[in-house]
Design an enzyme around this catalytic site. Structure first.
Site, PDB file in Angstrom:
ATOM      1  N   ARG A   1       0.801  -1.237   0.000  1.00  0.00           N
ATOM      2  CA  ARG A   1       0.000   0.000   0.000  1.00  0.00           C
ATOM      3  C   ARG A   1       0.829   1.280   0.000  1.00  0.00           C
ATOM      4  NH1 ARG A   1      -3.769  -1.315   4.909  1.00  0.00           N
ATOM      5  NH2 ARG A   1      -2.326  -3.050   5.149  1.00  0.00           N
TER       6      ARG A   1
ATOM      7  N   LYS B   1       8.979  -0.630   2.246  1.00  0.00           N
ATOM      8  CA  LYS B   1       8.300   0.242   3.211  1.00  0.00           C
ATOM      9  C   LYS B   1       9.217   0.572   4.391  1.00  0.00           C
ATOM     10  CE  LYS B   1       5.060  -1.765   5.909  1.00  0.00           C
ATOM     11  NZ  LYS B   1       3.692  -2.188   6.265  1.00  0.00           N
TER      12      LYS B   1
ATOM     13  N   THR C   1       2.748 -14.573  11.120  1.00  0.00           N
ATOM     14  CA  THR C   1       3.673 -14.007  12.115  1.00  0.00           C
ATOM     15  C   THR C   1       4.367 -15.104  12.939  1.00  0.00           C
ATOM     16  OG1 THR C   1       1.706 -13.634  13.478  1.00  0.00           O
ATOM     17  CG2 THR C   1       2.613 -11.734  12.340  1.00  0.00           C
TER      18      THR C   1
ATOM     19  N   GLY D   1      -6.447  -8.048  16.353  1.00  0.00           N
ATOM     20  CA  GLY D   1      -6.726  -9.210  17.171  1.00  0.00           C
ATOM     21  C   GLY D   1      -7.304  -8.749  18.498  1.00  0.00           C
TER      22      GLY D   1
ATOM     23  N   GLU E   1      -8.054 -13.398  16.244  1.00  0.00           N
ATOM     24  CA  GLU E   1      -7.950 -12.490  15.104  1.00  0.00           C
ATOM     25  C   GLU E   1      -9.343 -12.060  14.662  1.00  0.00           C
ATOM     26  OE1 GLU E   1      -4.907 -11.232  13.768  1.00  0.00           O
ATOM     27  OE2 GLU E   1      -4.618 -12.014  15.775  1.00  0.00           O
TER      28      GLU E   1
ATOM     29  N   ASN F   1      31.364  27.660   1.040  1.00  0.00           N
ATOM     30  CA  ASN F   1      32.142  26.603   1.697  1.00  0.00           C
ATOM     31  C   ASN F   1      32.482  25.437   0.779  1.00  0.00           C
ATOM     32  OD1 ASN F   1      29.395  25.909   1.633  1.00  0.00           O
ATOM     33  ND2 ASN F   1      29.643  24.479   3.334  1.00  0.00           N
TER      34      ASN F   1
HETATM   35  C1  UD1 Z   1      -1.185  -8.903  13.730  1.00  0.00           C
HETATM   36  C2  UD1 Z   1      -1.696  -9.752  14.894  1.00  0.00           C
HETATM   37  C3  UD1 Z   1      -2.933  -9.066  15.497  1.00  0.00           C
HETATM   38  C4  UD1 Z   1      -2.582  -7.661  15.925  1.00  0.00           C
HETATM   39  C5  UD1 Z   1      -1.988  -6.866  14.760  1.00  0.00           C
HETATM   40  C6  UD1 Z   1      -1.461  -5.544  15.244  1.00  0.00           C
HETATM   41  C7  UD1 Z   1      -1.134 -12.035  14.252  1.00  0.00           C
HETATM   42  C8  UD1 Z   1      -1.671 -13.318  13.755  1.00  0.00           C
HETATM   43  N1  UD1 Z   1      -2.038 -11.060  14.398  1.00  0.00           N
HETATM   44  O1  UD1 Z   1      -2.216  -8.911  12.764  1.00  0.00           O
HETATM   45  O2  UD1 Z   1      -3.398  -9.811  16.596  1.00  0.00           O
HETATM   46  O3  UD1 Z   1      -3.746  -7.017  16.421  1.00  0.00           O
HETATM   47  O4  UD1 Z   1      -0.881  -7.584  14.186  1.00  0.00           O
HETATM   48  O5  UD1 Z   1      -1.092  -4.783  14.157  1.00  0.00           O
HETATM   49  O6  UD1 Z   1       0.025 -11.946  14.543  1.00  0.00           O
HETATM   50  N2  UD1 Z   1       4.826 -10.371   8.870  1.00  0.00           N
HETATM   51  C9  UD1 Z   1       5.942 -11.046   8.457  1.00  0.00           C
HETATM   52  N3  UD1 Z   1       5.805 -12.302   7.976  1.00  0.00           N
HETATM   53  C10 UD1 Z   1       4.594 -12.912   7.881  1.00  0.00           C
HETATM   54  C11 UD1 Z   1       3.461 -12.216   8.300  1.00  0.00           C
HETATM   55  C12 UD1 Z   1       3.601 -10.943   8.802  1.00  0.00           C
HETATM   56  O7  UD1 Z   1       7.049 -10.526   8.532  1.00  0.00           O
HETATM   57  O8  UD1 Z   1       4.566 -14.066   7.432  1.00  0.00           O
HETATM   58  C13 UD1 Z   1       4.960  -9.004   9.390  1.00  0.00           C
HETATM   59  C14 UD1 Z   1       4.187  -8.013   8.522  1.00  0.00           C
HETATM   60  O9  UD1 Z   1       5.009  -7.479   7.520  1.00  0.00           O
HETATM   61  C15 UD1 Z   1       3.804  -6.958   9.511  1.00  0.00           C
HETATM   62  C16 UD1 Z   1       3.583  -7.761  10.790  1.00  0.00           C
HETATM   63  O10 UD1 Z   1       4.335  -8.950  10.640  1.00  0.00           O
HETATM   64  O11 UD1 Z   1       4.846  -6.043   9.729  1.00  0.00           O
HETATM   65  C17 UD1 Z   1       2.129  -8.033  11.110  1.00  0.00           C
HETATM   66  O12 UD1 Z   1       1.610  -8.855  10.109  1.00  0.00           O
HETATM   67  P1  UD1 Z   1       0.142  -8.732   9.567  1.00  0.00           P
HETATM   68  O13 UD1 Z   1      -0.132  -9.821   8.651  1.00  0.00           O
HETATM   69  O14 UD1 Z   1      -0.115  -7.348   9.145  1.00  0.00           O
HETATM   70  O15 UD1 Z   1      -0.683  -9.032  10.897  1.00  0.00           O
HETATM   71  P2  UD1 Z   1      -2.061  -8.430  11.243  1.00  0.00           P
HETATM   72  O16 UD1 Z   1      -3.079  -9.127  10.446  1.00  0.00           O
HETATM   73  O17 UD1 Z   1      -2.031  -6.973  11.200  1.00  0.00           O
END
Ligand code: UD1
Ligand code: MG
Length: 424
Positions: free
Chosen positions: A22, A29, A85, A146, A161, A359
């Site tokens: 985005r 980013k 994550t 979450g 979630e 300068n």
């Molecule tokens: C996650 C949390 C959620 C929380 C939210 C806060 C989980 C399952 N959920 O959700 O409970 O409220 O963050 O913002 O953890 N990332 C990786 N590799 C991956 C997946 C994600 O590096 O395989 C990084 C993403 O780039 C990002 C962060 O982890 O920086 C969060 O990932 P994202 O998929 O956005 O999680 P949310 O759905 O936002």
């Protein structure tokens, strides 16, 4: 800035593998900047400030760019496919194995958490012997996050979630920031049990809370007071929002310390700037990194103080003045329309309107040195390298290419001739 230490080993994993679609950018980013500092570098500095003895960045998408920014300040784990994550943390498994202590989970795109908040999370986790301590927040509109599930006694049971939550769970206003302090050994054990049996088909890090609870392991939470700390950057509007939040926070701190800021909205003070009491900052002023300003100074409006400046007490840096790598002595005034670079200026001087230090010769930067009580007339060019002594007067309109000894007047301009006007 103070650093913290603990009676337990503390390490940090930073998630930095995300795509950042985005942002609509060719750059990762995580290398986009707030106040001249890449987001992911901010997170690393935060991890350092709270006393991490080891920092692991989990990188993936555009990893070369992230690694170019972080260099060897961290160790790296690689996540090629974004499977969730929990999966991301598992990629750092080899750094966790065989260790005892705490591991903090941070994000390269959640860069403005206060060190005090994180320190508080770690301290509470150690003191209360919790195997997982979550940083949570209460949101009027919790959409997208979450949700924190607690029992009647207020104990945390699980994180659900949004996409997996039922109607009642979605009404919960306490949300998961995604930032945690885990016991290293129990996190590893719990991660082994995480599956991807959920709506998104991802390995959720959040599932370890429920798993730990089922094992009878104590978990807890710290509720963040200032919700803005846990904001993340997904697009350019959020980048602007976080810059604004940081700006207000930094400015508020200076005001608390006795600095007058006339218009916080248009005052941009970068990290690690020192400003003395009773100094007034007028609107549209930018003050960059590694700048020290004394007491009772007047800065702006429309002043641009760039890196590495040291300004003594009672100095004026007025409108449309740009300075960089400059030391200014007590009581000196630079009231308007000047550029000073790589210079040292003594005390009680007056640097006239339109003074420019030349300068840069196109290849190298050169130094200008001006003594005490200098009076530099308007529209003067000082061609560096050059030394101007104490009590020197430079005549307006001069282009000074040779040193001016103390007590002398330097004048270097064409003599005026007044001619008869041509008859038409
Ligand atoms: C996650 C949390 C959620 C929380 C939210 C806060 C989980 C399952 N959920 O959700 O409970 O409220 O963050 O913002 O953890 N990332 C990786 N590799 C991956 C997946 C994600 O590096 O395989 C990084 C993403 O780039 C990002 C962060 O982890 O920086 C969060 O990932 P994202 O998929 O956005 O999680 P949310 O759905 O936002
Ligand atoms: Mg997200």
């Amino acid at each position: 800035m103070e650093f913290y230490d603990y009676e337990e080993y503390v390490m940090t994993i930073i998630m930095a593998a995300g795509k950042g679609t985005r942002m609509k950018s060719k750059k990762s980013k995580l290398v986009h900047e707030i106040y001249g500092k890449p987001l992911v570098r901010r997170t690393v500095e935060l991890a350092e400030k709270v006393g991490s003895q080891e920092i692991i960045a989990v990188v993936g998408h555009l990893r070369e760019q992230v690694q170019a920014v972080l260099g060897d300040s961290v160790k790296y784990a690689y996540q090629d496919e974004l499977l969730g994550t929990g999966h991301a943390v598992m990629q750092a498994r080899k750094y966790l194995e065989g260790k005892k202590g705490k591991v903090i989970i941070l994000y390269g795109d959640v860069p403005i958490i206060r060190p005090e908040t994180l320190h508080n999370l770690i301290s509470k986790s150690i003191k209360n012997k919790e195997y997982a301590t979550l940083l949570t927040a209460k949101y009027e509109n919790p959409t997208g996050y979450g949700r924190i599930i607690r029992d009647e006694g207020g104990n945390i049971k699980a994180i659900v979630e949004e996409k997996d939550a039922d109607e009642n769970q979605r009404k919960i206003k306490e949300i998961n920031s995604g930032i945690y302090c885990f016991d290293i050994e129990e996190l590893l054990k719990a991660l082994e049990k995480v599956n991807n049996n959920n709506v998104q088909g991802e390995y959720y890090l959040t599932d370890v809370i429920k798993i730990m609870n089922e094992e009878g392991l104590k978990t807890g939470a710290v509720i963040v007071e200032d919700n803005t700390e846990i904001l993340g950057v997904n697009d350019r509007s959020q980048l602007e929002l976080l810059t604004r939040v940081l700006r207000m926070r930094i400015n508020a701190e200076h005001m608390r310390n006795g600095v007058t800021i006339e218009d916080s909205n248009s005052t941009y003070i970068y990290d690690d700037v020192e400003i003395g009491v009773d100094t007034i900052i007028h609107p549209n002023t930018i003050i960059k990194n590694n700048v020290k300003i004394g007491d009772n100074c007047e800065i702006g409006p429309n002043a641009y103080i760039r890196e590495n400046c040291e300004i003594a007490n009672d100095v004026k840096v007025g409108s449309f003045v740009e300075i960089k790598n400059v030391k200014v002595g007590e009581g000196t005034k630079i009231p308007h329309l000047s550029y000073l670079g790589d210079s040292e200026i003594g005390s009680n001087g007056n640097i006239g309107c339109g003074t420019i230090t030349c300068n840069y010769d196109g290849v190298n930067k050169h130094k200008t040195s001006i003594g005490n009580n200098a009076f530099i007339g308007s529209n003067v060019n000082l061609v560096a390298p050059i030394n101007i002594g104490d009590d020197v007067l430079i005549a307006a309109g001069s282009t000074i290419t040779e040193d001016v000894p103390s007590g002398k007047m330097g004048i270097a301009r064409e003599r005026q001739i007044n001619k008869d006007k041509k008859n038409k």
